[in-house]
Design a protein around this motif. Sequence first.
Motif, PDB file in Angstrom:
ATOM      1  N   UNK A  82     -17.499  -5.884   1.998  1.00 57.60           N
ATOM      2  CA  UNK A  82     -17.751  -4.455   1.806  1.00 57.60           C
ATOM      3  C   UNK A  82     -16.601  -3.768   1.097  1.00 57.60           C
ATOM      4  N   UNK A  83     -15.373  -4.273   1.234  1.00 56.48           N
ATOM      5  CA  UNK A  83     -14.251  -3.705   0.482  1.00 56.48           C
ATOM      6  C   UNK A  83     -14.503  -3.841  -1.019  1.00 56.48           C
ATOM      7  N   UNK A  84     -14.923  -5.036  -1.452  1.00 58.12           N
ATOM      8  CA  UNK A  84     -15.246  -5.245  -2.865  1.00 58.12           C
ATOM      9  C   UNK A  84     -16.392  -4.359  -3.310  1.00 58.12           C
ATOM     10  N   UNK A  85     -17.414  -4.267  -2.480  1.00 59.47           N
ATOM     11  CA  UNK A  85     -18.623  -3.523  -2.862  1.00 59.47           C
ATOM     12  C   UNK A  85     -18.352  -2.023  -3.000  1.00 59.47           C
ATOM     13  N   UNK A 170     -10.430  -0.896   3.893  1.00 57.76           N
ATOM     14  CA  UNK A 170     -10.911  -2.242   4.239  1.00 57.76           C
ATOM     15  C   UNK A 170     -10.076  -3.324   3.565  1.00 57.76           C
ATOM     16  N   UNK A 171      -9.637  -3.075   2.321  1.00 58.15           N
ATOM     17  CA  UNK A 171      -8.741  -4.017   1.654  1.00 58.15           C
ATOM     18  C   UNK A 171      -7.449  -4.195   2.448  1.00 58.15           C
ATOM     19  N   UNK A 172      -6.889  -3.071   2.928  1.00 58.14           N
ATOM     20  CA  UNK A 172      -5.656  -3.146   3.700  1.00 58.14           C
ATOM     21  C   UNK A 172      -5.818  -3.961   4.962  1.00 58.14           C
ATOM     22  N   UNK A 173      -6.928  -3.724   5.689  1.00 59.30           N
ATOM     23  CA  UNK A 173      -7.197  -4.490   6.914  1.00 59.30           C
ATOM     24  C   UNK A 173      -7.342  -5.976   6.590  1.00 59.30           C
ATOM     25  N   UNK A 174      -8.078  -6.282   5.526  1.00 64.44           N
ATOM     26  CA  UNK A 174      -8.294  -7.678   5.144  1.00 64.44           C
ATOM     27  C   UNK A 174      -6.992  -8.360   4.760  1.00 64.44           C
ATOM     28  N   UNK A 175      -6.131  -7.673   3.999  1.00 60.52           N
ATOM     29  CA  UNK A 175      -4.873  -8.284   3.552  1.00 60.52           C
ATOM     30  C   UNK A 175      -3.928  -8.572   4.705  1.00 60.52           C
ATOM     31  N   UNK A 176      -3.805  -7.634   5.654  1.00 59.00           N
ATOM     32  CA  UNK A 176      -2.915  -7.853   6.795  1.00 59.00           C
ATOM     33  C   UNK A 176      -3.456  -8.967   7.686  1.00 59.00           C
ATOM     34  N   UNK A 252       4.014  -6.485  -0.500  1.00 56.84           N
ATOM     35  CA  UNK A 252       4.544  -6.849  -1.814  1.00 56.84           C
ATOM     36  C   UNK A 252       3.429  -7.192  -2.786  1.00 56.84           C
ATOM     37  N   UNK A 253       2.412  -7.903  -2.327  1.00 51.09           N
ATOM     38  CA  UNK A 253       1.291  -8.281  -3.187  1.00 51.09           C
ATOM     39  C   UNK A 253       0.551  -7.044  -3.680  1.00 51.09           C
ATOM     40  N   UNK A 254       0.277  -6.089  -2.791  1.00 57.53           N
ATOM     41  CA  UNK A 254      -0.455  -4.888  -3.204  1.00 57.53           C
ATOM     42  C   UNK A 254       0.356  -4.025  -4.159  1.00 57.53           C
ATOM     43  N   UNK A 255       1.667  -4.012  -4.010  1.00 58.31           N
ATOM     44  CA  UNK A 255       2.501  -3.315  -4.989  1.00 58.31           C
ATOM     45  C   UNK A 255       2.434  -4.005  -6.347  1.00 58.31           C
ATOM     46  N   UNK A 256       2.434  -5.329  -6.347  1.00 59.99           N
ATOM     47  CA  UNK A 256       2.358  -6.074  -7.607  1.00 59.99           C
ATOM     48  C   UNK A 256       1.040  -5.833  -8.325  1.00 59.99           C
ATOM     49  N   UNK A 257      -0.030  -5.654  -7.565  1.00 62.10           N
ATOM     50  CA  UNK A 257      -1.353  -5.477  -8.168  1.00 62.10           C
ATOM     51  C   UNK A 257      -1.507  -4.131  -8.859  1.00 62.10           C
TER      52      UNK A 257
END
Length: 349
Positions: A82-85, A170-176, A252-257
């Motif tokens: 759902x984050x992607x959608x 949702x992206x944040x929850x998924x990444x952590x 760090x990954x989300x900052x790089x993106x």
Amino acid sequence: MFISVALGQVLSLLICGISLTSKYLSEDFHANTPVFQSFLNYILLFLVYTTTLAVRQGEENLLAILRRRWWKYMILGLIDLEANYLVVKAYQYTTLTSIQLLDCFVIPVVILLSWFFLLIRYKAVHFIGIVVCILGMGCMAGADVLVGRHQGAGENKLVGDLLVLGGATLYGISNVWEEYIIRTLSRVEFLGMIGLFGAFFSGIQLAIMEHKELLKVPWDWQIGLLYVGFSACMFGLYSFMPVVIKKTSATSVNLSLLTADLYSLFCGLFLFHYKFSGLYLLSFFTILIGLVLYSSTSTYIAQDPRVYKQFRNPSGPAVDLPAAAQVEPSVTYTSLGQETEDEPHVRVA
């Protein structure tokens, strides 16, 4: 430090490939199929990683993992899908500038969740780097306004903005959650479970919501090649991101993106004849400076005995420790070879 920055830029380039193929599909061939595109990626993850888990033996076998943690991965698969959608859907309602700015909401979400659940602690230089990166994104959004580069009709801007914020959360929850799994369990387990439940739920959503759109797609070799390119970039992103997160962190990954939009823009200057502004270069280098600042110092884990207790004792059940529990001293018996005393020496640690 520079390896961390470089690894993040590889992820940004993969996202650039995803954005370009999606743009060609939606604008040139009128193929608006975000769920189908996600479904293809989840099928690839299933074929590679879920089948790897299926042939393993012991506690790392697919059935053993499902018995212990199936409902957790089911929730994670739904969140990831759902984050992607939501973010892709937002393009139909709001402008590109709004999406670029509001998508940065994932960064404070990741920081807060990492602070409270992973007990990661940051130093002043980390927050300075984060602020510099966000300023770089603001500079890019300002450049978009100046050159008139707006995508999306903005027919119902509030709905689109809310969709972006929901997707970023949702992206944040998924990444952590992903960072916790790959540090305490394994990368293959995470990708295998995401492939299994992601394919299942995206298949259901595809059949309900997008089957008519698939029938409208004017299929030919060019569209097929774009779908293959999208799936390859998406599969590479999902496969490589856990490696980068384990070496760095979800923050760090989300900052790089943040640089992914700029790579897409630089490609668009040649492919779609976008207007150029010097602010784009300023934005790019500002984000890179922020990344260098953030990566220059390591974060640290708060000293709390309740953190990662399952990781420290993977073979046994997790036992909650009382907040004010007394730690018993450990006793180690040592032998010094030929002893003349009958009693062994006792060392209390």
